[in-house]
Design an enzyme around this catalytic site. Structure first.
Site, PDB file in Angstrom:
ATOM      1  N   ASN A   9       0.872  -1.183   0.000  1.00 38.73           N
ATOM      2  CA  ASN A   9       0.000   0.000   0.000  1.00 38.73           C
ATOM      3  C   ASN A   9       0.909   1.234   0.000  1.00 38.73           C
ATOM      4  O   ASN A   9       1.463   1.603   1.027  1.00 38.73           O
ATOM      5  CB  ASN A   9      -0.890  -0.053   1.257  1.00 38.73           C
ATOM      6  CG  ASN A   9      -1.756   1.182   1.409  1.00 38.73           C
ATOM      7  OD1 ASN A   9      -1.817   2.028   0.509  1.00 38.73           O
ATOM      8  ND2 ASN A   9      -2.434   1.289   2.546  1.00 38.73           N
ATOM      9  N   HIS A  96      -9.988   1.056   4.758  1.00 39.10           N
ATOM     10  CA  HIS A  96      -8.723   1.275   5.475  1.00 39.10           C
ATOM     11  C   HIS A  96      -8.974   2.247   6.630  1.00 39.10           C
ATOM     12  O   HIS A  96      -9.785   3.178   6.498  1.00 39.10           O
ATOM     13  CB  HIS A  96      -7.675   1.835   4.513  1.00 39.10           C
ATOM     14  CG  HIS A  96      -6.309   1.809   5.107  1.00 39.10           C
ATOM     15  ND1 HIS A  96      -5.878   2.766   5.999  1.00 39.10           N
ATOM     16  CD2 HIS A  96      -5.291   0.928   4.974  1.00 39.10           C
ATOM     17  CE1 HIS A  96      -4.645   2.465   6.384  1.00 39.10           C
ATOM     18  NE2 HIS A  96      -4.263   1.358   5.772  1.00 39.10           N
ATOM     19  N   GLU A  98      -7.397   4.667   7.614  1.00 36.78           N
ATOM     20  CA  GLU A  98      -7.153   6.079   7.278  1.00 36.78           C
ATOM     21  C   GLU A  98      -8.350   6.679   6.535  1.00 36.78           C
ATOM     22  O   GLU A  98      -8.561   7.886   6.570  1.00 36.78           O
ATOM     23  CB  GLU A  98      -5.832   6.197   6.481  1.00 36.78           C
ATOM     24  CG  GLU A  98      -4.636   6.014   7.404  1.00 36.78           C
ATOM     25  CD  GLU A  98      -3.392   5.418   6.774  1.00 36.78           C
ATOM     26  OE1 GLU A  98      -3.275   5.405   5.537  1.00 36.78           O
ATOM     27  OE2 GLU A  98      -2.521   4.956   7.540  1.00 36.78           O
ATOM     28  N   GLU A 166      -6.179  -5.388  10.403  1.00 34.35           N
ATOM     29  CA  GLU A 166      -5.259  -4.270  10.605  1.00 34.35           C
ATOM     30  C   GLU A 166      -5.583  -3.552  11.919  1.00 34.35           C
ATOM     31  O   GLU A 166      -6.429  -2.642  11.935  1.00 34.35           O
ATOM     32  CB  GLU A 166      -5.403  -3.275   9.454  1.00 34.35           C
ATOM     33  CG  GLU A 166      -4.911  -3.787   8.130  1.00 34.35           C
ATOM     34  CD  GLU A 166      -4.148  -2.715   7.362  1.00 34.35           C
ATOM     35  OE1 GLU A 166      -3.029  -2.993   6.921  1.00 34.35           O
ATOM     36  OE2 GLU A 166      -4.653  -1.588   7.236  1.00 34.35           O
ATOM     37  N   SER A 212       2.610  -2.343  10.431  1.00 35.30           N
ATOM     38  CA  SER A 212       4.022  -2.403  10.821  1.00 35.30           C
ATOM     39  C   SER A 212       4.739  -3.679  10.375  1.00 35.30           C
ATOM     40  O   SER A 212       5.634  -4.173  11.067  1.00 35.30           O
ATOM     41  CB  SER A 212       4.173  -2.244  12.339  1.00 35.30           C
ATOM     42  OG  SER A 212       3.746  -0.959  12.723  1.00 35.30           O
ATOM     43  N   GLY A 233       2.535  -1.205   4.423  1.00 31.99           N
ATOM     44  CA  GLY A 233       2.513   0.220   4.118  1.00 31.99           C
ATOM     45  C   GLY A 233       3.908   0.748   3.844  1.00 31.99           C
ATOM     46  O   GLY A 233       4.475   0.512   2.775  1.00 31.99           O
TER      47      GLY A 233
HETATM   48  P1  PGA Z   1       2.224   0.221   7.750  1.00 30.35           P
HETATM   49  O1  PGA Z   1       0.795   0.414   7.083  1.00 30.35           O
HETATM   50  O2  PGA Z   1       2.835  -1.011   7.173  1.00 30.35           O
HETATM   51  O3  PGA Z   1       2.961   1.475   7.401  1.00 30.35           O
HETATM   52  O4  PGA Z   1       1.970   0.067   9.228  1.00 30.35           O
HETATM   53  C1  PGA Z   1      -0.062  -0.662   6.843  1.00 30.35           C
HETATM   54  C2  PGA Z   1      -1.353  -0.150   6.268  1.00 30.35           C
HETATM   55  O5  PGA Z   1      -1.760   0.968   6.612  1.00 30.35           O
HETATM   56  O6  PGA Z   1      -1.988  -0.835   5.457  1.00 30.35           O
END
Ligand code: PGA
Length: 250
Positions: A9, A96, A98, A166, A212, A233
């Site tokens: 992503n 997601h 976000e 997630e 992460s 991510g």
């Molecule tokens: P990250 O994001 O690997 O930076 O924690 C994962 C995601 O938001 O899908």
């Protein structure tokens, strides 16, 4: 056993076509030649189709980071799942955290997932608790999110759906939850899907983990958390790290 699914992503970390092409060609060189994993990258909207159209390789598939719940009409500023599918995009990340933080509800996610499937995009539906309490009360909320976000889909869609666990608190850092926690939560997701659609269909849904993920913790996620894929991510925008993560699943 379904092939592992590794999704990058890129969020808005990759912000120009030049940069995106560079990363794609580095990935093409560094990804293991004989990987059994399905590899998907999700660039932001203005880059996704241009990259896919110019890509001559075979190993990488493309996904969108979101797509609207209508395919056409008066919807200024949205991105049509039909246009993505026509441009060769195969997957779409939905729900997601976000996006949810900007007000996206389970109902909107459910509508987007149904339209995506109708347009032949495979939805990667994200669910995860914002925080954990010691009594496990967060599981009620979590279960509700799964029920509601998938409410417009059918058991017969199961093999085309990906659920990404997630945990919101684990996104954007370097630490995942403990392997046991991820394993237990995947079982909880599977049980919830079985309540909705029965056991057989529940086992057809691919469940992956995101939050992460990096080159150092990927082997543990495979061996101890037994995940069958990851949504990556920030470490997906570094070709070496992403290739190492893919290798852990190959
Ligand atoms: P990250 O994001 O690997 O930076 O924690 C994962 C995601 O938001 O899908």
């Amino acid at each position: 056993m379904a092939k592992p699914l590794i999704v990058g992503n890129w969020k808005l970390y990759i912000n120009s076509l030049v940069e995106a092409k560079k990363l794609l060609s580095a990935l093409d060189k560094k990804l293991p030649k004989k990987s059994s994993a399905l590899i998907v990258v999700c660039p932001q909207v203005p880059l996704a189709i241009a990259l896919k159209v110019g890509y001559r390789g075979r190993r990488i598939a493309f996904g969108a980071q979101d797509a609207f719940f209508e395919s056409e009409g008066a919807h200024t500023g949205e991105a049509s799942p039909h246009a993505f599918a026509e441009g060769g995009i195969e997957y779409v990340i939905l729900g997601h955290s976000e996006q949810r933080a900007l007000g996206e509800t389970n109902e909107i996610v459910a509508k987007k997932a149904a339209t995506a499937l109708r347009e032949k995009l495979k939805p990667i539906i994200c669910v995860g608790e914002r925080e954990r309490d010691t009594n496990g009360l967060y599981l009620n909320e979590f279960r509700k999110d799964i029920f509601e976000s998938l409410s417009r889909l059918e058991a017969t869609d199961a093999s085309k759906i990906v659920v990404a666990y997630e945990p919101v608190w684990a996104i954007g850092g370097e630490e995942t939850p403990e392997a046991r926690t991820i394993l237990e939560t995947s079982v909880f997701i599977r049980k919830t899907l079985a309540e909705m659609w029965g056991r057989d269909a529940a086992f057809k849904v691919r469940i992956i983990y995101g939050g992460s993920v990096n080159a150092a913790n990927a082997p543990l996620l495979v061996k101890e958390a037994k995940v069958s894929g990851v949504l990556v991510g920030h470490h997906s925008t570094d070709a070496d790290s992403f290739a190492t993560i893919v290798r852990a699943f190959s």
